[in-house]
Write a protein that holds these residues in place. Structure first.
Motif, PDB file in Angstrom:
ATOM      1  N   GLN A 273       0.888  -1.123   0.022  1.00 24.69           N
ATOM      2  CA  GLN A 273      -0.090   0.095   0.152  1.00 24.69           C
ATOM      3  C   GLN A 273       1.016   1.183  -0.071  1.00 24.69           C
ATOM      4  N   CYS A 274       0.461   2.229  -0.623  1.00 25.11           N
ATOM      5  CA  CYS A 274       1.214   3.658  -0.562  1.00 25.11           C
ATOM      6  C   CYS A 274       0.851   4.487   0.630  1.00 25.11           C
ATOM      7  N   THR A 275       1.762   4.515   1.574  1.00 24.01           N
ATOM      8  CA  THR A 275       1.411   4.874   2.807  1.00 24.01           C
ATOM      9  C   THR A 275       1.837   6.435   2.908  1.00 24.01           C
ATOM     10  N   SER A 276       1.236   7.534   3.503  1.00 23.13           N
ATOM     11  CA  SER A 276       1.533   9.030   3.438  1.00 23.13           C
ATOM     12  C   SER A 276       2.699   9.258   4.432  1.00 23.13           C
ATOM     13  N   GLY A 277       3.388  10.177   3.626  1.00 19.65           N
ATOM     14  CA  GLY A 277       4.461  10.642   4.359  1.00 19.65           C
ATOM     15  C   GLY A 277       4.514  11.817   4.941  1.00 19.65           C
ATOM     16  N   LYS A 278       5.545  12.737   5.490  1.00 21.20           N
ATOM     17  CA  LYS A 278       5.017  13.834   6.273  1.00 21.20           C
ATOM     18  C   LYS A 278       4.185  14.844   5.718  1.00 21.20           C
ATOM     19  N   ALA A 279       3.623  15.706   6.883  1.00 16.70           N
ATOM     20  CA  ALA A 279       2.726  16.811   6.124  1.00 16.70           C
ATOM     21  C   ALA A 279       3.620  17.680   5.694  1.00 16.70           C
ATOM     22  N   LYS A 280       3.262  18.430   4.669  1.00 16.22           N
ATOM     23  CA  LYS A 280       3.636  19.317   3.753  1.00 16.22           C
ATOM     24  C   LYS A 280       3.645  20.686   4.691  1.00 16.22           C
ATOM     25  N   ALA A 281       4.710  21.491   4.908  1.00 17.76           N
ATOM     26  CA  ALA A 281       4.922  22.803   5.523  1.00 17.76           C
ATOM     27  C   ALA A 281       4.383  23.816   4.721  1.00 17.76           C
ATOM     28  N   CYS A 282       3.335  24.497   5.011  1.00 15.91           N
ATOM     29  CA  CYS A 282       2.780  25.512   4.310  1.00 15.91           C
ATOM     30  C   CYS A 282       2.968  26.838   4.901  1.00 15.91           C
ATOM     31  N   ASP A 283       3.938  26.899   5.965  1.00 17.64           N
ATOM     32  CA  ASP A 283       3.794  28.201   6.790  1.00 17.64           C
ATOM     33  C   ASP A 283       4.940  29.261   5.996  1.00 17.64           C
ATOM     34  N   ASP A 284       4.189  30.561   5.541  1.00 22.54           N
ATOM     35  CA  ASP A 284       5.036  31.123   4.747  1.00 22.54           C
ATOM     36  C   ASP A 284       5.578  32.497   5.571  1.00 22.54           C
ATOM     37  N   SER A 285       5.661  32.147   6.664  1.00 22.10           N
ATOM     38  CA  SER A 285       6.421  32.987   7.706  1.00 22.10           C
ATOM     39  C   SER A 285       5.538  34.550   7.691  1.00 22.10           C
ATOM     40  N   GLU A 286       4.445  34.727   7.330  1.00 21.91           N
ATOM     41  CA  GLU A 286       3.554  35.931   7.435  1.00 21.91           C
ATOM     42  C   GLU A 286       2.540  35.949   8.488  1.00 21.91           C
ATOM     43  N   GLY A 287       2.644  36.738   9.259  1.00 21.64           N
ATOM     44  CA  GLY A 287       1.767  36.738  10.641  1.00 21.64           C
ATOM     45  C   GLY A 287       0.360  37.064  10.209  1.00 21.64           C
ATOM     46  N   CYS A 288       0.271  37.952   8.818  1.00 20.69           N
ATOM     47  CA  CYS A 288      -1.312  38.191   8.654  1.00 20.69           C
ATOM     48  C   CYS A 288      -1.772  37.297   7.451  1.00 20.69           C
ATOM     49  N   THR A 289      -1.475  35.988   7.466  1.00 19.34           N
ATOM     50  CA  THR A 289      -1.975  34.952   6.573  1.00 19.34           C
ATOM     51  C   THR A 289      -2.261  33.641   7.272  1.00 19.34           C
ATOM     52  N   VAL A 290      -3.172  32.974   7.009  1.00 19.23           N
ATOM     53  CA  VAL A 290      -3.696  31.727   7.721  1.00 19.23           C
ATOM     54  C   VAL A 290      -3.218  30.777   6.907  1.00 19.23           C
ATOM     55  N   ASP A 291      -2.210  30.091   7.088  1.00 15.46           N
ATOM     56  CA  ASP A 291      -1.733  29.095   6.182  1.00 15.46           C
ATOM     57  C   ASP A 291      -2.371  27.531   6.513  1.00 15.46           C
ATOM     58  N   SER A 292      -2.657  26.995   5.332  1.00 14.07           N
ATOM     59  CA  SER A 292      -3.259  25.688   5.351  1.00 14.07           C
ATOM     60  C   SER A 292      -2.735  25.041   4.096  1.00 14.07           C
ATOM     61  N   CYS A 293      -3.155  23.504   4.023  1.00 12.51           N
ATOM     62  CA  CYS A 293      -2.760  22.878   2.775  1.00 12.51           C
ATOM     63  C   CYS A 293      -4.054  22.283   2.352  1.00 12.51           C
ATOM     64  N   ASP A 294      -4.487  22.544   1.012  1.00  8.14           N
ATOM     65  CA  ASP A 294      -5.724  21.772   0.451  1.00  8.14           C
ATOM     66  C   ASP A 294      -5.077  20.896  -0.524  1.00  8.14           C
TER      67      ASP A 294
END
Length: 188
Positions: free
Chosen positions: A167-188
Motif C-alpha cells: 500500500q502507498c502510505t502517506s509521508g510527512k505533512a507538507k509545511a505551508c508556513d509562509d512566515s507571514e503573520g497576517c496569513t492563515v496557512d493551510s494545505c488543500d
C-alpha cells in the motif's frame, strides 16, 4: 515323382516333384495318390510387403496385415506416421499452425503450435500497483512482491510517500508556513 522312366523292364521313379507354390501361407506336400497339395498354414508369420505393418500372419492361404507400425514424436506439435514411400520409416510433419497445445509455461497464454513448436503470448502480470514488483514464474505464474518504492498517495499535502505492505502510505505533512503573520496557512 516326375520324369519316371523304364529301365530293364521296370518303371524307375524320377526326381521328386517340386510342389512349392511360392505361397508362404501354405504347407506344400505331395500325396502319392493326389499329387501336390497345399494346405493353409494359418498363424504362420509372413510379410504382406507393406513396411508400415508389423506382425503379419497367414490366414486362409493369404498374408494378412499385422498391426500398424507405431511412430511417435517427442514434440506435441510434430505428427509422426509411417511413410510407405520411405520404405516404412517414420515421417515427421509439423501440425497445423494454431493447433491448441500446452507449452508447460505458466507465463504464456493461448498456446498454439507454430513451426513444430508450442508457444503462446506472454501473460501480462502488471497489477497496476506501484507497491509491488511484478514478475512471472514459469511454474506458478504471476508473482507480486511488496516493495518500499516511493509512491504518490494522492494527497498533495504529504511529502515522501512510500510503499509499505503493498500500500502507498502517506509521508510527512507538507509545511505551508509562509512566515507571514497576517496569513492563515493551510494545505488543500
Amino acid at each position: 515323382t516326375e520324369d519316371d522312366s523304364c529301365q530293364g523292364g521296370t518303371c524307375t521313379p524320377g526326381s521328386a516333384k517340386n510342389c512349392d507354390d511360392k505361397n508362404p501361407c501354405t504347407k506344400d506336400s505331395c500325396d502319392m495318390a493326389a499329387g501336390c497339395t497345399q494346405v493353409a498354414d494359418d498363424g504362420a508369420p509372413c510379410d504382406d510387403d507393406n513396411p508400415c505393418t508389423i506382425g503379419d500372419v497367414c490366414k486362409t492361404k493369404t498374408c494378412s496385415a499385422g498391426a500398424p507400425k507405431e511412430c511417435t514424436s517427442t514434440e506435441f506439435c510434430v505428427a509422426a506416421k509411417c511413410d510407405l514411400t520411405q520404405s516404412g520409416k517414420c515421417a515427421y510433419t509439423n501440425k497445423k499452425t494454431g493447433t491448441l497445445c500446452d507449452d508447460g509455461d505458466a507465463c504464456t497464454k493461448d498456446d498454439g503450435c507454430e513451426g513444430g513448436s508450442c508457444g503462446g503470448d506472454q501473460v501480462d502480470c502488471d497489477d497496476q500497483n506501484p507497491c509491488t514488483d511484478d514478475s512471472c514464474d514459469p511454474k506458478t505464474g504471476c508473482v507480486y512482491k511488496a516493495n518500499t518504492a516511493p509512491c504518490e498517495d494522492g494527497d498533495k499535502c504529504t511529502l515522501g510517500d512510500k510503499c509499505a505492505k503493498e500500500q502507498c502510505t502517506s509521508g510527512k505533512a507538507k509545511a505551508c508556513d509562509d512566515s507571514e503573520g497576517c496569513t492563515v496557512d493551510s494545505c488543500d
